[in-house]
Design a protein around this motif. Structure first.
Motif, PDB file in Angstrom:
ATOM      1  N   ARG A  65     -82.836  89.123  20.117  1.00  0.00           N
ATOM      2  CA  ARG A  65     -81.757  89.691  20.923  1.00  0.00           C
ATOM      3  C   ARG A  65     -81.783  89.201  22.372  1.00  0.00           C
ATOM      4  O   ARG A  65     -80.744  88.802  22.920  1.00  0.00           O
ATOM      5  N   ASN A  66     -82.945  89.195  22.984  1.00  0.00           N
ATOM      6  CA  ASN A  66     -83.025  88.803  24.393  1.00  0.00           C
ATOM      7  C   ASN A  66     -82.663  87.337  24.599  1.00  0.00           C
ATOM      8  O   ASN A  66     -81.932  86.985  25.526  1.00  0.00           O
ATOM      9  N   GLY A  67     -83.167  86.477  23.716  1.00  0.00           N
ATOM     10  CA  GLY A  67     -82.875  85.058  23.854  1.00  0.00           C
ATOM     11  C   GLY A  67     -81.406  84.740  23.656  1.00  0.00           C
ATOM     12  O   GLY A  67     -80.809  83.966  24.417  1.00  0.00           O
ATOM     13  N   LEU A  68     -80.793  85.356  22.644  1.00  0.00           N
ATOM     14  CA  LEU A  68     -79.378  85.101  22.384  1.00  0.00           C
ATOM     15  C   LEU A  68     -78.506  85.682  23.492  1.00  0.00           C
ATOM     16  O   LEU A  68     -77.532  85.049  23.921  1.00  0.00           O
ATOM     17  N   GLN A  69     -78.852  86.867  23.972  1.00  0.00           N
ATOM     18  CA  GLN A  69     -78.051  87.480  25.040  1.00  0.00           C
ATOM     19  C   GLN A  69     -78.097  86.647  26.313  1.00  0.00           C
ATOM     20  O   GLN A  69     -77.077  86.471  26.995  1.00  0.00           O
ATOM     21  N   LYS A  70     -79.258  86.117  26.622  1.00  0.00           N
ATOM     22  CA  LYS A  70     -79.383  85.263  27.818  1.00  0.00           C
ATOM     23  C   LYS A  70     -78.536  84.001  27.675  1.00  0.00           C
ATOM     24  O   LYS A  70     -77.961  83.506  28.653  1.00  0.00           O
ATOM     25  N   GLU A  71     -78.401  83.492  26.453  1.00  0.00           N
ATOM     26  CA  GLU A  71     -77.668  82.244  26.212  1.00  0.00           C
ATOM     27  C   GLU A  71     -76.152  82.441  26.262  1.00  0.00           C
ATOM     28  O   GLU A  71     -75.426  81.571  26.752  1.00  0.00           O
ATOM     29  N   VAL A  72     -75.638  83.566  25.766  1.00  0.00           N
ATOM     30  CA  VAL A  72     -74.181  83.699  25.590  1.00  0.00           C
ATOM     31  C   VAL A  72     -73.557  84.755  26.485  1.00  0.00           C
ATOM     32  O   VAL A  72     -72.322  84.911  26.471  1.00  0.00           O
ATOM     33  N   TYR A  73     -74.338  85.494  27.251  1.00  0.00           N
ATOM     34  CA  TYR A  73     -73.811  86.635  28.018  1.00  0.00           C
ATOM     35  C   TYR A  73     -72.644  86.223  28.923  1.00  0.00           C
ATOM     36  O   TYR A  73     -71.560  86.834  28.874  1.00  0.00           O
ATOM     37  N   ALA A  74     -72.844  85.210  29.724  1.00  0.00           N
ATOM     38  CA  ALA A  74     -71.800  84.796  30.667  1.00  0.00           C
ATOM     39  C   ALA A  74     -70.559  84.289  29.939  1.00  0.00           C
ATOM     40  O   ALA A  74     -69.422  84.584  30.348  1.00  0.00           O
ATOM     41  N   ASP A  75     -70.740  83.540  28.857  1.00  0.00           N
ATOM     42  CA  ASP A  75     -69.602  82.993  28.117  1.00  0.00           C
ATOM     43  C   ASP A  75     -68.768  84.106  27.483  1.00  0.00           C
ATOM     44  O   ASP A  75     -67.534  84.048  27.503  1.00  0.00           O
ATOM     45  N   LEU A  76     -69.427  85.103  26.922  1.00  0.00           N
ATOM     46  CA  LEU A  76     -68.681  86.176  26.266  1.00  0.00           C
ATOM     47  C   LEU A  76     -67.868  86.988  27.270  1.00  0.00           C
ATOM     48  O   LEU A  76     -66.748  87.404  26.982  1.00  0.00           O
ATOM     49  N   LYS A  77     -68.413  87.213  28.460  1.00  0.00           N
ATOM     50  CA  LYS A  77     -67.674  87.960  29.470  1.00  0.00           C
ATOM     51  C   LYS A  77     -66.477  87.161  29.981  1.00  0.00           C
ATOM     52  O   LYS A  77     -65.382  87.697  30.168  1.00  0.00           O
TER      53      LYS A  77
END
Length: 384
Positions: free
Chosen positions: A45-57
């Motif tokens: 969860r942490n690794g994926l969230q760090k990778e896509v967080y900005a793009d999803l927002k």
């Protein structure tokens, strides 16, 4: 224990439009995150969230917390896929289903269920309304309805996420409730339950819950499916989907009635409930082609689940025992032979002559195995 309560939402047209847009945006974001997770092997969860967080927002118009929920949804989906692969639900590694599952990223349907936590969704119990985050802003005052028992459980025990679901053009919230478990009592005896196709459940007491009505209903539905499939139109496809859901609801209702009655009898008489462990039965048995559809649609697993959770909620002991030879073993002398069961309905021991309905005899054998298994479960650990 974890239970779910489903309530029906009654949104206005404006609110429904916002909910639909939100559901579609969240699932597009989840599909994008799934593609990234698959391409970069990011399943934590942490690794994926760090990778896509900005793009999803930025790309999908989601706020911070819905982004977190979407990422968790993807991680949970891959965890469920891994568990399914390990348990063999998708066949061996050489099968087409297995290779497709591991060779392509998970894709979420445009209107797949979306989880919301307490930061995105709040309940106003007195007004019977909810307030929920959407891509068009916070939608307040969305009415919901449910039964009195469901409402009581919701108010008293709701805890955790709630899933927003659209089904058949209607909106629902599926809320998770953490209900305290009563203490399991010491059973005075056991009720053995034999599950089958002709007789959905037969107890060691001789109570028989026949499946003839359900089988007739399924055959009638199969005939209607054949007629609609021959038409091969978009309207026929929609009607097929509606009929499939209706048939599933009917089978679920039958299983609820049977399991409720068995648990009620066990609780009233102070006994426990024992069933056969039928895991992997579809892989173990070999059937004729005309029997495969019947076995595949046989809802035995759901009946076992209903018995387990209803027993747990009532404090009734529940056991799964070895299913081998329960329909061929004589409960009086122990003689086991295929010839003991001359046909589907009748049992007659070749050694001692004990005779009776085959399903009742199987239920008695399940009861006897539960007695032995419970002694082992409750026996104090021996000191070294």
């Amino acid at each position: 224990m974890k239970l779910v309560v489903q309530v029906k939402l009654l949104p206005t047209p404006e609110q429904a439009s916002a909910l639909e847009a939100t559901l579609r945006a969240c699932n597009r974001a989840a599909t994008y995150a799934s593609q990234v997770a698959f391409a970069k092997s990011l399943k934590d969860r942490n690794g994926l969230q760090k990778e896509v967080y900005a793009d999803l927002k930025a790309a999908f118009g989601l706020s911070a917390q819905p982004v977190v929920r979407a990422v968790k949804k993807v991680v949970d989906a891959y965890a469920a896929l891994k568990a399914g692969l390990q348990s063999g639900n998708l066949g061996p590694p050489t099968s087409k289903r297995y290779r497709k599952a591991v060779g392509t990223p998970i894709v979420f349907r445009p209107e797949a269920a979306q989880p919301f936590d307490d930061r995105c969704l709040s309940w106003q119990y007195d007004a019977r309304t909810v307030s929920i985050w959407t891509v068009d802003g916070r939608m307040k005052g969305i009415r919901f309805v449910c039964s009195p028992d469901q409402f009581k459980t919701l108010v008293t025990h709701r805890k955790g996420e709630s899933d927003l679901v659209r089904r058949g053009g209607k909106w629902f919230l599926v809320a998770t409730c953490d209900v305290p478990e009563p203490e399991v009592y010491e059973p005075v005896d056991w009720i053995g339950v034999d599950r089958g196709i002709v007789n959905l459940a037969t107890t060691s007491d001789g109570t028989n819950h026949q499946g003839r009505q359900l089988s007739r209903y399924r055959r009638w539905q199969a005939g209607k499916r054949t007629e609609l499939q021959k038409k091969n139109t978009r309207s026929a496809t929609r009607r097929l989907a509606r009929r499939a859901r209706k048939e599933q609801r009917h089978a679920t209702h039958v299983n609820h009635k049977i399991s409720k009655e068995i648990v009620s009898v066990a609780q009233r008489t102070g006994r426990g409930i024992a069933v056969e462990d039928l895991g992997g039965i579809r892989e173990r048995v070999r059937l004729r082609r005309d029997q495969r559809g019947t076995l595949s649609s046989w809802p035995f697993h759901q009946l076992g689940q209903h018995l387990a959770y209803k027993a747990k909620r009532a404090g009734v002991p529940f056991l799964e025992v070895d299913a081998r030879y329960t329909s061929q073993r004589c409960p009086r002398c122990g003689h086991t032979e295929r010839a003991n069961r001359s046909d589907r309905d009748h049992f007659c021991c070749r050694r001692c002559g004990l005779a009776g309905p085959a399903d009742v005899v199987a239920g008695v054998n399940v009861r006897e195995r539960a007695r032995s298994a419970w002694v082992l479960v409750t026996a104090p650990a021996s000191s070294p």
